[in-house]
Design a protein around this motif. Structure first.
Motif, PDB file in Angstrom:
ATOM      1  N   SER A   1      46.691 -30.325  38.070  1.00  8.72           N
ATOM      2  CA  SER A   1      45.800 -29.734  39.083  1.00  8.72           C
ATOM      3  C   SER A   1      45.317 -30.770  39.984  1.00  8.72           C
ATOM      4  O   SER A   1      44.955 -30.300  40.903  1.00  8.72           O
ATOM      5  N   PHE A   2      45.038 -32.068  39.545  1.00  9.12           N
ATOM      6  CA  PHE A   2      44.464 -33.005  40.590  1.00  9.12           C
ATOM      7  C   PHE A   2      45.679 -33.369  41.739  1.00  9.12           C
ATOM      8  O   PHE A   2      45.240 -33.395  42.701  1.00  9.12           O
ATOM      9  N   GLY A   3      46.763 -33.447  41.324  1.00  9.68           N
ATOM     10  CA  GLY A   3      47.897 -33.571  42.093  1.00  9.68           C
ATOM     11  C   GLY A   3      47.937 -32.522  43.042  1.00  9.68           C
ATOM     12  O   GLY A   3      48.067 -32.690  44.295  1.00  9.68           O
ATOM     13  N   ALA A   4      47.848 -31.304  42.667  1.00  5.34           N
ATOM     14  CA  ALA A   4      47.972 -30.160  43.671  1.00  5.34           C
ATOM     15  C   ALA A   4      46.794 -30.113  44.493  1.00  5.34           C
ATOM     16  O   ALA A   4      46.878 -29.858  45.677  1.00  5.34           O
TER      17      ALA A   4
ATOM     18  N   ALA B   1      51.504 -26.554  47.278  1.00  6.97           N
ATOM     19  CA  ALA B   1      50.405 -27.098  46.149  1.00  6.97           C
ATOM     20  C   ALA B   1      50.546 -26.113  44.887  1.00  6.97           C
ATOM     21  O   ALA B   1      50.512 -26.998  43.731  1.00  6.97           O
ATOM     22  N   LEU B   2      50.966 -24.942  45.032  1.00 12.26           N
ATOM     23  CA  LEU B   2      50.933 -24.385  43.965  1.00 12.26           C
ATOM     24  C   LEU B   2      52.358 -24.407  43.032  1.00 12.26           C
ATOM     25  O   LEU B   2      52.347 -24.556  42.107  1.00 12.26           O
ATOM     26  N   LEU B   3      53.328 -24.536  44.006  1.00 14.99           N
ATOM     27  CA  LEU B   3      54.695 -24.897  43.456  1.00 14.99           C
ATOM     28  C   LEU B   3      54.744 -26.356  42.948  1.00 14.99           C
ATOM     29  O   LEU B   3      55.265 -26.556  41.839  1.00 14.99           O
ATOM     30  N   ALA B   4      54.004 -27.236  43.485  1.00 16.97           N
ATOM     31  CA  ALA B   4      53.926 -28.691  42.897  1.00 16.97           C
ATOM     32  C   ALA B   4      53.272 -28.516  41.475  1.00 16.97           C
ATOM     33  O   ALA B   4      53.474 -29.363  40.794  1.00 16.97           O
ATOM     34  N   TRP B   5      51.932 -28.028  41.397  1.00 13.42           N
ATOM     35  CA  TRP B   5      51.098 -27.688  40.201  1.00 13.42           C
ATOM     36  C   TRP B   5      52.366 -27.126  39.108  1.00 13.42           C
ATOM     37  O   TRP B   5      52.209 -27.667  38.026  1.00 13.42           O
TER      38      TRP B   5
ATOM     39  N   LEU C   1      56.943 -36.023  43.296  1.00 18.29           N
ATOM     40  CA  LEU C   1      58.090 -36.170  44.349  1.00 18.29           C
ATOM     41  C   LEU C   1      58.070 -34.598  45.207  1.00 18.29           C
ATOM     42  O   LEU C   1      58.280 -34.762  46.197  1.00 18.29           O
ATOM     43  N   ALA C   2      57.989 -33.482  44.407  1.00 19.19           N
ATOM     44  CA  ALA C   2      58.285 -32.189  45.070  1.00 19.19           C
ATOM     45  C   ALA C   2      57.028 -32.026  45.916  1.00 19.19           C
ATOM     46  O   ALA C   2      57.083 -31.712  47.079  1.00 19.19           O
ATOM     47  N   GLY C   3      55.852 -32.539  45.770  1.00 15.38           N
ATOM     48  CA  GLY C   3      54.572 -32.407  46.508  1.00 15.38           C
ATOM     49  C   GLY C   3      54.869 -33.132  47.850  1.00 15.38           C
ATOM     50  O   GLY C   3      54.332 -32.726  48.881  1.00 15.38           O
ATOM     51  N   VAL C   4      55.108 -34.338  47.724  1.00 10.33           N
ATOM     52  CA  VAL C   4      55.372 -35.196  48.738  1.00 10.33           C
ATOM     53  C   VAL C   4      56.547 -34.844  49.875  1.00 10.33           C
ATOM     54  O   VAL C   4      56.142 -34.959  51.083  1.00 10.33           O
ATOM     55  N   LEU C   5      57.529 -34.318  49.352  1.00  8.43           N
ATOM     56  CA  LEU C   5      58.627 -33.741  50.030  1.00  8.43           C
ATOM     57  C   LEU C   5      58.261 -32.561  50.907  1.00  8.43           C
ATOM     58  O   LEU C   5      58.532 -32.214  52.206  1.00  8.43           O
ATOM     59  N   LEU C   6      57.656 -31.674  50.220  1.00  8.40           N
ATOM     60  CA  LEU C   6      57.357 -30.306  50.670  1.00  8.40           C
ATOM     61  C   LEU C   6      56.032 -30.711  51.778  1.00  8.40           C
ATOM     62  O   LEU C   6      56.139 -29.982  52.743  1.00  8.40           O
ATOM     63  N   THR C   7      55.001 -31.322  51.311  1.00  5.01           N
ATOM     64  CA  THR C   7      53.886 -31.643  52.341  1.00  5.01           C
ATOM     65  C   THR C   7      54.327 -32.587  53.625  1.00  5.01           C
ATOM     66  O   THR C   7      54.215 -32.092  54.451  1.00  5.01           O
ATOM     67  N   GLY C   8      55.265 -33.557  53.115  1.00  5.36           N
ATOM     68  CA  GLY C   8      55.984 -34.157  54.524  1.00  5.36           C
ATOM     69  C   GLY C   8      56.726 -33.253  55.217  1.00  5.36           C
ATOM     70  O   GLY C   8      56.478 -33.596  56.531  1.00  5.36           O
TER      71      GLY C   8
ATOM     72  N   VAL D   1      45.422 -32.994  51.571  1.00  8.57           N
ATOM     73  CA  VAL D   1      46.211 -33.526  52.614  1.00  8.57           C
ATOM     74  C   VAL D   1      46.598 -32.699  53.847  1.00  8.57           C
ATOM     75  O   VAL D   1      46.348 -32.674  54.998  1.00  8.57           O
ATOM     76  N   VAL D   2      47.099 -31.504  53.461  1.00  5.67           N
ATOM     77  CA  VAL D   2      47.494 -30.509  54.287  1.00  5.67           C
ATOM     78  C   VAL D   2      46.229 -29.957  55.098  1.00  5.67           C
ATOM     79  O   VAL D   2      46.258 -29.839  56.367  1.00  5.67           O
ATOM     80  N   SER D   3      45.279 -29.676  54.158  1.00  5.57           N
ATOM     81  CA  SER D   3      43.941 -29.008  54.874  1.00  5.57           C
ATOM     82  C   SER D   3      43.499 -30.106  55.755  1.00  5.57           C
ATOM     83  O   SER D   3      42.870 -29.798  56.917  1.00  5.57           O
ATOM     84  N   PHE D   4      43.299 -31.304  55.528  1.00  7.46           N
ATOM     85  CA  PHE D   4      42.693 -32.161  56.064  1.00  7.46           C
ATOM     86  C   PHE D   4      43.485 -32.380  57.746  1.00  7.46           C
ATOM     87  O   PHE D   4      42.872 -32.459  58.803  1.00  7.46           O
ATOM     88  N   THR D   5      44.795 -32.411  57.687  1.00  6.89           N
ATOM     89  CA  THR D   5      45.638 -32.151  58.897  1.00  6.89           C
ATOM     90  C   THR D   5      45.243 -31.366  59.461  1.00  6.89           C
ATOM     91  O   THR D   5      45.332 -31.379  60.888  1.00  6.89           O
ATOM     92  N   ALA D   6      45.296 -29.936  59.081  1.00  7.16           N
ATOM     93  CA  ALA D   6      45.158 -28.576  59.849  1.00  7.16           C
ATOM     94  C   ALA D   6      43.890 -28.723  60.517  1.00  7.16           C
ATOM     95  O   ALA D   6      43.575 -28.400  61.662  1.00  7.16           O
TER      96      ALA D   6
END
Length: 281
Positions: free
Chosen positions: A80-83, A144-148, A163-170, A89-94
């Motif tokens: 939950s915290f990782g998601a 984030a849901l998938l990484a969660w 790892l999944a979150g970093v790749l997807l968000t990247g 990160v994504v929302s900050f960028t947007a």
């Protein structure tokens, strides 16, 4: 892997824009600072409330053995915290790109001039930035849901989810950050996605490097101007655009003298029958 590291190096090259246009880059810190403070406070609040929320979500584990109850609740808490971090990160960028559009437009233009000597004619525009930001938030929620969900796997879920979150968000960051430079060249969303897929490793390298910097405290604020400049350089590399040509160096095989600069027509005519002076005598 070579293209992956080349993409990551473009972020480092974006830092070089500080040397060329420090004023524009410094202004780019303002929107990131404001948005970063808000999102940072939200993330800290989430971290404080999360242990109690996890207990409320898992009443079924109260009757379990302490080891298994703790394992399940720890996995849910970390996931939950990782998601939440990925979503921040994504929302900050947007949000930062939308709020700081005038600031980042200056950085983009300065990078275009210093790299290619020109600025593309197609305007990006504030409302296009808002629309792209909203799409990024929606896609970030799905990532984030998938990484969660991956993070819920006991024992290894935390690592796999990270790892999944970093790749997807990247990937999402690379898509969003390069949209300005590519849209200014007349590429629509479909053409931009096709270009990213054609240079997938380089896009992931740039996006993952940006994402990892964003995970460092205050890293998102400090790196965002360089990410704008680096994404512009990424577009140049993907489209095969060369850097601004420099004036060719003057070729000289020996020191230039005043006699070399005098054209034959300007030289005084030698009297007829005159012999060259023998300077050795």
């Amino acid at each position: 892997m070579k293209e992956f590291f080349e993409g990551a190096a473009l972020l480092a090259r974006g830092l070089g824009q500080w040397r060329r246009t420090p004023g524009a880059m410094a202004l780019g810190l303002i929107p990131g600072t404001v948005v970063g403070l808000i999102f940072g406070a939200a993330l800290v609040t989430w971290g404080i409330l999360l242990p109690q929320l996890v207990d409320d979500w898992t009443p079924f584990a109260d009757s379990w053995a302490p080891f298994w109850a703790g394992t399940v609740r720890t996995a849910i808490g970390l996931a939950s915290f990782g998601a939440a971090v990925l979503l921040v990160v994504v929302s900050f960028t947007a949000v930062t790109l939308a709020v700081g559009e005038p600031f980042y437009d200056r950085i983009w233009r300065a990078t275009e001039r210093s790299a290619t000597g020109r600025v593309p004619d197609t305007e990006y525009g504030f409302w296009r930035a808002v629309a792209d930001s909203l799409r990024l938030v929606v896609r970030g929620i799905l990532a984030a849901l998938l990484a969660w969900l991956v993070g819920l796997i006991p024992f290894i879920g935390g690592v796999l989810g990270f790892l999944a979150g970093v790749l997807l968000t990247g990937w999402l960051l690379a898509d969003e950050l390069t949209s300005r430079a590519l849209s200014a060249r007349g590429l629509d969303r479909r053409a931009r996605r096709a270009l990213l897929r054609a240079h997938r490793a380089r896009a992931l390298g740039f996006g993952v490097a940006t994402q990892l910097c964003f995970l460092v405290p205050l890293g998102a604020v400090a790196v965002m101007p360089a990410a704008i400049a680096g994404s512009t350089l990424w577009a140049h590399a993907a489209l095969g655009e060369t850097s601004r040509p420099t004036a060719p160096a003057r070729e000289t095989s020996r020191p230039t003298t005043a006699l070399d600069e005098t054209s034959p027509t300007d030289a005084a005519p030698r009297p007829s029958g005159a012999q060259p002076t023998d300077t050795a005598r």
